[in-house]
Design a protein around this motif. Sequence first.
Motif, PDB file in Angstrom:
ATOM      1  N   VAL A 251      -6.284   6.273   0.227  1.00 38.26           N
ATOM      2  CA  VAL A 251      -5.582   6.262   1.519  1.00 38.26           C
ATOM      3  C   VAL A 251      -4.678   7.489   1.637  1.00 38.26           C
ATOM      4  CG1 VAL A 251      -4.022   4.968   3.022  1.00 38.26           C
ATOM      5  CG2 VAL A 251      -5.754   3.750   1.691  1.00 38.26           C
ATOM      6  N   LEU A 252      -4.035   7.873   0.550  1.00 35.61           N
ATOM      7  CA  LEU A 252      -3.204   9.081   0.568  1.00 35.61           C
ATOM      8  C   LEU A 252      -4.063  10.310   0.863  1.00 35.61           C
ATOM      9  CD1 LEU A 252      -0.512  10.568   0.141  1.00 35.61           C
ATOM     10  CD2 LEU A 252      -1.069  10.638  -2.304  1.00 35.61           C
ATOM     11  N   ASP A 253      -5.187  10.442   0.177  1.00 34.68           N
ATOM     12  CA  ASP A 253      -6.081  11.576   0.418  1.00 34.68           C
ATOM     13  C   ASP A 253      -6.564  11.606   1.869  1.00 34.68           C
ATOM     14  OD1 ASP A 253      -5.829  12.432  -2.204  1.00 34.68           O
ATOM     15  OD2 ASP A 253      -7.755  11.587  -2.854  1.00 34.68           O
TER      16      ASP A 253
ATOM     17  N   LEU B 289       0.825  -1.198   0.000  1.00 40.06           N
ATOM     18  CA  LEU B 289       0.000   0.000   0.000  1.00 40.06           C
ATOM     19  C   LEU B 289       0.866   1.258   0.000  1.00 40.06           C
ATOM     20  CD1 LEU B 289      -2.785   1.295   0.056  1.00 40.06           C
ATOM     21  CD2 LEU B 289      -2.814   0.986   2.544  1.00 40.06           C
ATOM     22  N   VAL B 290       1.947   1.263   0.750  1.00 37.01           N
ATOM     23  CA  VAL B 290       2.874   2.395   0.771  1.00 37.01           C
ATOM     24  C   VAL B 290       3.409   2.651  -0.636  1.00 37.01           C
ATOM     25  CG1 VAL B 290       5.190   3.131   1.523  1.00 37.01           C
ATOM     26  CG2 VAL B 290       3.540   2.287   3.193  1.00 37.01           C
ATOM     27  N   THR B 291       3.782   1.596  -1.337  1.00 41.56           N
ATOM     28  CA  THR B 291       4.294   1.728  -2.708  1.00 41.56           C
ATOM     29  C   THR B 291       3.252   2.387  -3.606  1.00 41.56           C
ATOM     30  OG1 THR B 291       5.697  -0.217  -2.415  1.00 41.56           O
ATOM     31  CG2 THR B 291       5.212   0.444  -4.679  1.00 41.56           C
ATOM     32  N   LYS B 292       2.006   1.954  -3.481  1.00 40.46           N
ATOM     33  CA  LYS B 292       0.926   2.531  -4.295  1.00 40.46           C
ATOM     34  C   LYS B 292       0.670   3.992  -3.930  1.00 40.46           C
ATOM     35  CE  LYS B 292      -1.263  -1.792  -5.492  1.00 40.46           C
ATOM     36  NZ  LYS B 292      -1.813  -1.813  -6.835  1.00 40.46           N
ATOM     37  N   MET B 293       0.732   4.302  -2.648  1.00 43.43           N
ATOM     38  CA  MET B 293       0.544   5.684  -2.208  1.00 43.43           C
ATOM     39  C   MET B 293       1.657   6.583  -2.736  1.00 43.43           C
ATOM     40  SD  MET B 293      -0.633   4.976   1.746  1.00 43.43           S
ATOM     41  CE  MET B 293      -0.743   6.707   2.238  1.00 43.43           C
ATOM     42  N   LYS B 294       2.879   6.105  -2.694  1.00 41.67           N
ATOM     43  CA  LYS B 294       4.018   6.883  -3.196  1.00 41.67           C
ATOM     44  C   LYS B 294       3.865   7.154  -4.689  1.00 41.67           C
ATOM     45  CE  LYS B 294       7.558   5.515   0.138  1.00 41.67           C
ATOM     46  NZ  LYS B 294       8.813   4.757   0.354  1.00 41.67           N
ATOM     47  N   LYS B 295       3.394   6.169  -5.424  1.00 43.08           N
ATOM     48  CA  LYS B 295       3.202   6.319  -6.872  1.00 43.08           C
ATOM     49  C   LYS B 295       2.171   7.413  -7.158  1.00 43.08           C
ATOM     50  CE  LYS B 295       2.461   3.600 -11.051  1.00 43.08           C
ATOM     51  NZ  LYS B 295       1.213   3.786 -11.735  1.00 43.08           N
ATOM     52  N   VAL B 296       1.056   7.388  -6.437  1.00 45.20           N
ATOM     53  CA  VAL B 296       0.016   8.403  -6.604  1.00 45.20           C
ATOM     54  C   VAL B 296       0.568   9.786  -6.256  1.00 45.20           C
ATOM     55  CG1 VAL B 296      -2.217   9.230  -5.749  1.00 45.20           C
ATOM     56  CG2 VAL B 296      -1.891   6.798  -6.221  1.00 45.20           C
TER      57      VAL B 296
ATOM     58  N   GLU C  79       3.614  10.842  -6.364  1.00 45.76           N
ATOM     59  CA  GLU C  79       4.548  11.261  -7.409  1.00 45.76           C
ATOM     60  C   GLU C  79       3.785  11.758  -8.640  1.00 45.76           C
ATOM     61  OE1 GLU C  79       7.858   9.204 -10.271  1.00 45.76           O
ATOM     62  OE2 GLU C  79       7.743   8.485  -8.207  1.00 45.76           O
ATOM     63  N   GLU C  80       2.746  11.020  -9.036  1.00 35.53           N
ATOM     64  CA  GLU C  80       1.946  11.409 -10.202  1.00 35.53           C
ATOM     65  C   GLU C  80       1.259  12.751  -9.992  1.00 35.53           C
ATOM     66  OE1 GLU C  80      -0.710   8.077 -10.611  1.00 35.53           O
ATOM     67  OE2 GLU C  80       0.811   6.815 -11.580  1.00 35.53           O
ATOM     68  N   LYS C  81       0.845  13.040  -8.752  1.00 39.03           N
ATOM     69  CA  LYS C  81       0.143  14.284  -8.443  1.00 39.03           C
ATOM     70  C   LYS C  81       1.089  15.415  -8.034  1.00 39.03           C
ATOM     71  CE  LYS C  81      -4.295  12.372  -6.978  1.00 39.03           C
ATOM     72  NZ  LYS C  81      -5.302  12.375  -5.906  1.00 39.03           N
ATOM     73  N   GLY C  82       2.380  15.119  -7.938  1.00 39.87           N
ATOM     74  CA  GLY C  82       3.351  16.132  -7.544  1.00 39.87           C
ATOM     75  C   GLY C  82       3.248  16.533  -6.081  1.00 39.87           C
ATOM     76  N   ILE C  83       2.830  15.592  -5.224  1.00 39.01           N
ATOM     77  CA  ILE C  83       2.697  15.865  -3.794  1.00 39.01           C
ATOM     78  C   ILE C  83       4.005  15.497  -3.098  1.00 39.01           C
ATOM     79  CG2 ILE C  83       1.453  15.269  -1.676  1.00 39.01           C
ATOM     80  CD1 ILE C  83      -0.954  14.525  -3.515  1.00 39.01           C
ATOM     81  N   ASP C  84       4.562  16.450  -2.368  1.00 33.42           N
ATOM     82  CA  ASP C  84       5.817  16.246  -1.644  1.00 33.42           C
ATOM     83  C   ASP C  84       5.497  15.553  -0.315  1.00 33.42           C
ATOM     84  OD1 ASP C  84       8.508  16.368  -1.027  1.00 33.42           O
ATOM     85  OD2 ASP C  84       8.391  18.421  -0.263  1.00 33.42           O
TER      86      ASP C  84
END
Length: 101
Positions: A92-94, A17-24, A26-31
């Motif tokens: 989950v990131l949101d 899940l962490v990997t998927k959150m990091k990918k999202v 990165e795609e959205k440009g969230i630091d």
Amino acid sequence: MKKILLCCSAGMSTSLLVTKMKKVAEEKGIDVEINAIALELFEENLPNYDVFLLGPQVKFKKTDFQKKADAFNKKVDVINMIDYGTMNGAKVLDFALSLIK
């Protein structure tokens, strides 16, 4: 940079899940920094993260962990079971970002 920490018992699902959150992110440009740890390491990581998410299988720790996090003015919450089960990194990131003050 926002810092999110996921806490669980075994770690395999949460690491995915962490990997998927990091990918999202990165795609959205969230630091953001996102990591996963075992429950036993929660207290030593309290000063280092902005929000803490628990896997649904360890939701029984929420009250105890929130009491400890209150001293740092930080939130602890449980990942939605469906979002966790479907590995929905975006939701989950949101959710995590919405908890950060």
